[in-house]
Scaffold this motif. Structure first.
Motif, PDB file in Angstrom:
ATOM      1  N   GLU A   1      10.132  -4.269  -1.166  1.00  0.00           N
ATOM      2  CA  GLU A   1       9.765  -5.534  -1.445  1.00  0.00           C
ATOM      3  C   GLU A   1       9.178  -5.504  -2.913  1.00  0.00           C
ATOM      4  O   GLU A   1       8.413  -4.277  -3.479  1.00  0.00           O
ATOM      5  CB  GLU A   1       8.882  -5.849  -0.505  1.00  0.00           C
ATOM      6  N   ARG A   2       9.309  -6.503  -3.731  1.00  0.00           N
ATOM      7  CA  ARG A   2       8.779  -6.570  -4.857  1.00  0.00           C
ATOM      8  C   ARG A   2       7.294  -7.067  -4.720  1.00  0.00           C
ATOM      9  O   ARG A   2       6.478  -6.767  -5.617  1.00  0.00           O
ATOM     10  CB  ARG A   2       9.423  -7.618  -5.963  1.00  0.00           C
ATOM     11  N   GLY A   3       6.823  -7.684  -3.840  1.00  0.00           N
ATOM     12  CA  GLY A   3       5.693  -7.792  -3.669  1.00  0.00           C
ATOM     13  C   GLY A   3       5.257  -9.383  -4.532  1.00  0.00           C
ATOM     14  O   GLY A   3       5.722  -9.852  -4.944  1.00  0.00           O
ATOM     15  N   PRO A   4       4.020  -9.743  -4.077  1.00  0.00           N
ATOM     16  CA  PRO A   4       3.420 -10.941  -4.651  1.00  0.00           C
ATOM     17  C   PRO A   4       3.465 -10.697  -6.139  1.00  0.00           C
ATOM     18  O   PRO A   4       3.101  -9.752  -6.880  1.00  0.00           O
ATOM     19  CB  PRO A   4       2.263 -11.131  -4.128  1.00  0.00           C
ATOM     20  N   SER A   5       3.466 -12.126  -6.951  1.00  0.00           N
ATOM     21  CA  SER A   5       3.366 -12.018  -8.259  1.00  0.00           C
ATOM     22  C   SER A   5       2.404 -13.243  -8.634  1.00  0.00           C
ATOM     23  O   SER A   5       3.010 -14.392  -8.741  1.00  0.00           O
ATOM     24  CB  SER A   5       4.573 -12.329  -9.155  1.00  0.00           C
ATOM     25  N   VAL A   6       1.061 -13.011  -8.511  1.00  0.00           N
ATOM     26  CA  VAL A   6       0.087 -14.012  -8.743  1.00  0.00           C
ATOM     27  C   VAL A   6      -0.367 -14.016 -10.063  1.00  0.00           C
ATOM     28  O   VAL A   6      -1.101 -12.966 -10.534  1.00  0.00           O
ATOM     29  CB  VAL A   6      -1.021 -13.585  -7.834  1.00  0.00           C
ATOM     30  N   ARG A   7      -0.339 -15.122 -10.783  1.00  0.00           N
ATOM     31  CA  ARG A   7      -0.638 -15.331 -12.037  1.00  0.00           C
ATOM     32  C   ARG A   7      -1.788 -16.611 -12.097  1.00  0.00           C
ATOM     33  O   ARG A   7      -1.516 -17.632 -11.495  1.00  0.00           O
ATOM     34  CB  ARG A   7       0.423 -15.473 -12.951  1.00  0.00           C
ATOM     35  N   VAL A   8      -2.729 -16.364 -12.801  1.00  0.00           N
ATOM     36  CA  VAL A   8      -3.706 -17.338 -12.941  1.00  0.00           C
ATOM     37  C   VAL A   8      -3.762 -18.051 -14.200  1.00  0.00           C
ATOM     38  O   VAL A   8      -3.905 -17.516 -15.402  1.00  0.00           O
ATOM     39  CB  VAL A   8      -5.340 -16.984 -12.744  1.00  0.00           C
ATOM     40  N   GLU A   9      -3.342 -19.425 -14.376  1.00  0.00           N
ATOM     41  CA  GLU A   9      -2.997 -20.044 -15.748  1.00  0.00           C
ATOM     42  C   GLU A   9      -4.224 -20.124 -16.440  1.00  0.00           C
ATOM     43  O   GLU A   9      -5.256 -20.643 -15.800  1.00  0.00           O
ATOM     44  CB  GLU A   9      -2.544 -21.426 -15.710  1.00  0.00           C
ATOM     45  N   GLN A  10      -4.378 -19.760 -17.685  1.00  0.00           N
ATOM     46  CA  GLN A  10      -5.759 -19.833 -18.369  1.00  0.00           C
ATOM     47  C   GLN A  10      -5.972 -21.478 -19.021  1.00  0.00           C
ATOM     48  O   GLN A  10      -5.118 -21.985 -19.321  1.00  0.00           O
ATOM     49  CB  GLN A  10      -5.531 -18.979 -19.715  1.00  0.00           C
ATOM     50  N   PRO A  11      -7.192 -21.895 -18.605  1.00  0.00           N
ATOM     51  CA  PRO A  11      -7.369 -23.296 -18.992  1.00  0.00           C
ATOM     52  C   PRO A  11      -7.035 -23.542 -20.333  1.00  0.00           C
ATOM     53  O   PRO A  11      -7.182 -22.575 -21.376  1.00  0.00           O
ATOM     54  CB  PRO A  11      -8.803 -23.384 -18.751  1.00  0.00           C
ATOM     55  N   GLU A  12      -6.539 -24.786 -20.587  1.00  0.00           N
ATOM     56  CA  GLU A  12      -6.315 -25.101 -21.888  1.00  0.00           C
ATOM     57  C   GLU A  12      -7.339 -25.583 -22.891  1.00  0.00           C
ATOM     58  O   GLU A  12      -7.342 -25.659 -23.964  1.00  0.00           O
ATOM     59  CB  GLU A  12      -5.163 -26.319 -21.996  1.00  0.00           C
ATOM     60  N   ARG A  13      -8.497 -25.913 -22.309  1.00  0.00           N
ATOM     61  CA  ARG A  13      -9.778 -26.311 -22.900  1.00  0.00           C
ATOM     62  C   ARG A  13     -10.396 -24.991 -23.466  1.00  0.00           C
ATOM     63  O   ARG A  13     -10.180 -23.882 -23.025  1.00  0.00           O
ATOM     64  CB  ARG A  13     -10.774 -27.014 -22.230  1.00  0.00           C
ATOM     65  N   GLU A  14     -11.537 -25.091 -24.466  1.00  0.00           N
ATOM     66  CA  GLU A  14     -12.122 -24.127 -24.993  1.00  0.00           C
ATOM     67  C   GLU A  14     -13.112 -23.606 -23.929  1.00  0.00           C
ATOM     68  O   GLU A  14     -13.473 -24.157 -22.837  1.00  0.00           O
ATOM     69  CB  GLU A  14     -13.322 -24.597 -26.149  1.00  0.00           C
ATOM     70  N   PRO A  15     -13.347 -22.179 -23.898  1.00  0.00           N
ATOM     71  CA  PRO A  15     -14.224 -21.590 -22.962  1.00  0.00           C
ATOM     72  C   PRO A  15     -15.689 -22.282 -22.882  1.00  0.00           C
ATOM     73  O   PRO A  15     -16.090 -22.599 -23.919  1.00  0.00           O
ATOM     74  CB  PRO A  15     -14.313 -20.062 -23.402  1.00  0.00           C
ATOM     75  N   ASP A  16     -16.428 -22.190 -21.633  1.00  0.00           N
ATOM     76  CA  ASP A  16     -17.788 -22.560 -21.572  1.00  0.00           C
ATOM     77  C   ASP A  16     -18.767 -21.472 -22.326  1.00  0.00           C
ATOM     78  O   ASP A  16     -19.646 -21.850 -22.694  1.00  0.00           O
ATOM     79  CB  ASP A  16     -18.133 -22.854 -20.244  1.00  0.00           C
ATOM     80  N   LYS A  17     -18.118 -20.249 -22.293  1.00  0.00           N
ATOM     81  CA  LYS A  17     -18.970 -19.306 -22.900  1.00  0.00           C
ATOM     82  C   LYS A  17     -18.088 -18.167 -23.410  1.00  0.00           C
ATOM     83  O   LYS A  17     -17.149 -17.698 -22.706  1.00  0.00           O
ATOM     84  CB  LYS A  17     -20.193 -18.685 -21.913  1.00  0.00           C
ATOM     85  N   THR A  18     -18.410 -17.628 -24.561  1.00  0.00           N
ATOM     86  CA  THR A  18     -17.704 -16.314 -24.870  1.00  0.00           C
ATOM     87  C   THR A  18     -18.724 -15.471 -25.423  1.00  0.00           C
ATOM     88  O   THR A  18     -19.814 -16.030 -26.384  1.00  0.00           O
ATOM     89  CB  THR A  18     -16.801 -16.750 -26.188  1.00  0.00           C
ATOM     90  N   VAL A  19     -18.813 -14.063 -24.852  1.00  0.00           N
ATOM     91  CA  VAL A  19     -19.663 -13.194 -25.529  1.00  0.00           C
ATOM     92  C   VAL A  19     -18.459 -11.853 -26.063  1.00  0.00           C
ATOM     93  O   VAL A  19     -17.347 -11.857 -25.569  1.00  0.00           O
ATOM     94  CB  VAL A  19     -20.571 -12.683 -24.295  1.00  0.00           C
ATOM     95  N   GLU A  20     -19.235 -10.917 -26.812  1.00  0.00           N
ATOM     96  CA  GLU A  20     -18.734  -9.744 -27.076  1.00  0.00           C
ATOM     97  C   GLU A  20     -19.433  -8.774 -26.762  1.00  0.00           C
ATOM     98  O   GLU A  20     -20.746  -8.572 -26.633  1.00  0.00           O
ATOM     99  CB  GLU A  20     -18.472  -9.808 -28.814  1.00  0.00           C
ATOM    100  N   ARG A  21     -18.675  -7.587 -26.435  1.00  0.00           N
ATOM    101  CA  ARG A  21     -19.436  -6.464 -25.920  1.00  0.00           C
ATOM    102  C   ARG A  21     -18.904  -5.058 -26.482  1.00  0.00           C
ATOM    103  O   ARG A  21     -17.574  -5.083 -26.178  1.00  0.00           O
ATOM    104  CB  ARG A  21     -19.526  -6.169 -24.335  1.00  0.00           C
ATOM    105  N   ALA A  22     -19.648  -4.422 -27.232  1.00  0.00           N
ATOM    106  CA  ALA A  22     -19.060  -3.202 -27.859  1.00  0.00           C
ATOM    107  C   ALA A  22     -18.728  -2.241 -26.810  1.00  0.00           C
ATOM    108  O   ALA A  22     -19.781  -1.699 -26.080  1.00  0.00           O
ATOM    109  CB  ALA A  22     -19.856  -2.881 -29.062  1.00  0.00           C
ATOM    110  N   VAL A  23     -17.773  -1.439 -26.966  1.00  0.00           N
ATOM    111  CA  VAL A  23     -17.787  -0.120 -26.142  1.00  0.00           C
ATOM    112  C   VAL A  23     -17.967   1.058 -27.102  1.00  0.00           C
ATOM    113  O   VAL A  23     -17.347   1.298 -28.186  1.00  0.00           O
ATOM    114  CB  VAL A  23     -16.030  -0.037 -25.913  1.00  0.00           C
ATOM    115  N   ARG A  24     -19.000   1.882 -26.689  1.00  0.00           N
ATOM    116  CA  ARG A  24     -19.312   2.821 -27.496  1.00  0.00           C
ATOM    117  C   ARG A  24     -18.111   3.987 -27.534  1.00  0.00           C
ATOM    118  O   ARG A  24     -17.420   4.072 -26.578  1.00  0.00           O
ATOM    119  CB  ARG A  24     -20.601   3.553 -26.715  1.00  0.00           C
ATOM    120  N   GLU A  25     -18.586   4.774 -28.696  1.00  0.00           N
ATOM    121  CA  GLU A  25     -17.329   5.924 -28.714  1.00  0.00           C
ATOM    122  C   GLU A  25     -17.624   6.892 -27.452  1.00  0.00           C
ATOM    123  O   GLU A  25     -16.489   7.752 -27.043  1.00  0.00           O
ATOM    124  CB  GLU A  25     -17.631   6.703 -30.108  1.00  0.00           C
TER     125      GLU A  25
END
Length: 291
Positions: free
Chosen positions: A158-182
């Motif tokens: 069986e191929r199994g389920p293919s669940v996709r969550v559509e991204q909202p068309e509006r701007e995000p309520d919050k956006t943050v950035e997080r650095a990944v250390r070396e």
């Protein structure tokens, strides 16, 4: 064939005793960037960060469930009857955690793991490795890891389920950035994921990468921490479940851009991309269910 789907899913569940204490919690939190106070003009001793790093104030981010007992559920699944695959062909495809109650800072539990499903994606197979943890007071969490095994599909399953969550068309309520250390992958792997893909350049080359990549579950933990700190008032006990699909790799030294949409009072939708690679996808179909 290295994967015998019928044998793998019919095998008896494996059980193991696991335990953890504040040192395991602190190490995990440091591995996902706690204490760095990114985006703040404050030290690592900021009270908001001490909840993740100081034993007298400690709470447990629910994604710790993925490494409790050194991630024995996934390790056991890859060595289950009917499963014989090369580690270099294995990638983490997705992860879901369901919390039955808050994880204590110190605990001892029985972890029961099994291969819940094997799906045939043509050029690859997907293993669903399920682990359930319970202590003397009852269930703690259920964890489903979707493991992508290149070159092991085409067996007619069986191929199994293919669940996709559509991204909202509006701007995000919050956006943050997080650095990944070396050095972040080197620190994160001390919580139990010793796959050399995340540390050894030669092994990474065998897997098709020009350098080691960050653990998908490290990005997963970093993202949940950002959601808890940004939209849930720092309250880890509000998380009920957390699911994602690993849509792309992250290299140490990059920056995660984490976009959040508060869909209603009980759901946050998230998208994560790599800033330095023109917002290349990292985590997709990501949902945090909350109370």
């Amino acid at each position: 064939m290295p994967i015998d789907a019928a044998k793998a899913t019919a095998a008896e569940p494996r059980s193991a005793e696991i335990s953890w204490d504040h040192k395991d919690i602190q190490l995990y939190h440091l591995g996902i960037g706690a204490g760095s106070c990114q985006g703040k003009h404050s030290p690592a001793t900021d009270p908001d960060e001490l909840r993740y790093t100081l034993e007298s104030r400690l709470h447990v981010l629910p994604s710790f469930a993925t490494v409790a007992g050194a991630g024995m559920g996934v390790v056991g699944g890859l060595s289950a009857p009917g499963i014989d695959v090369e580690l270099a062909a294995v990638l983490h495809g997705g992860q879901t955690i369901t919390l039955h109650r808050p994880i204590p800072v110190r605990g001892r539990a029985t972890s029961t793991s099994r291969v819940a499903a094997v799906y045939d994606k043509g050029k690859a197979a997907i293993l669903v490795l399920r682990s359930e943890a319970a202590d003397e007071d009852g269930p703690l969490w259920t964890s489903d890891a979707q493991i992508f095994v290149r070159g092991e599909g085409g067996f007619g399953g069986e191929r199994g389920p293919s669940v996709r969550v559509e991204q909202p068309e509006r701007e995000p309520d919050k956006t943050v950035e997080r650095a990944v250390r070396e050095d972040q992958a080197l620190l994160y792997r001390l919580s139990g994921d010793w796959n050399p893909l995340h540390a050894d350049p030669e092994f990474a080359g065998l897997a098709g990468f020009d350098r080691p990549i960050l653990h998908g579950l490290c990005s997963y933990g970093m993202t949940l921490k950002a959601v808890v700190d940004t939209l849930l008032d720092g309250n880890v006990t509000r998380v009920r479940s957390y699911s994602t699909r690993f849509a792309g790799v992250v290299f140490p030294g990059e920056t995660l851009r984490i976009r959040m949409w508060q869909q209603d009072s009980s759901k946050v939708q998230v998208s994560v991309t790599a800033v330095e690679r023109d917002d290349a996808p990292v985590l997709a179909d990501t949902v945090v269910e909350t109370s």
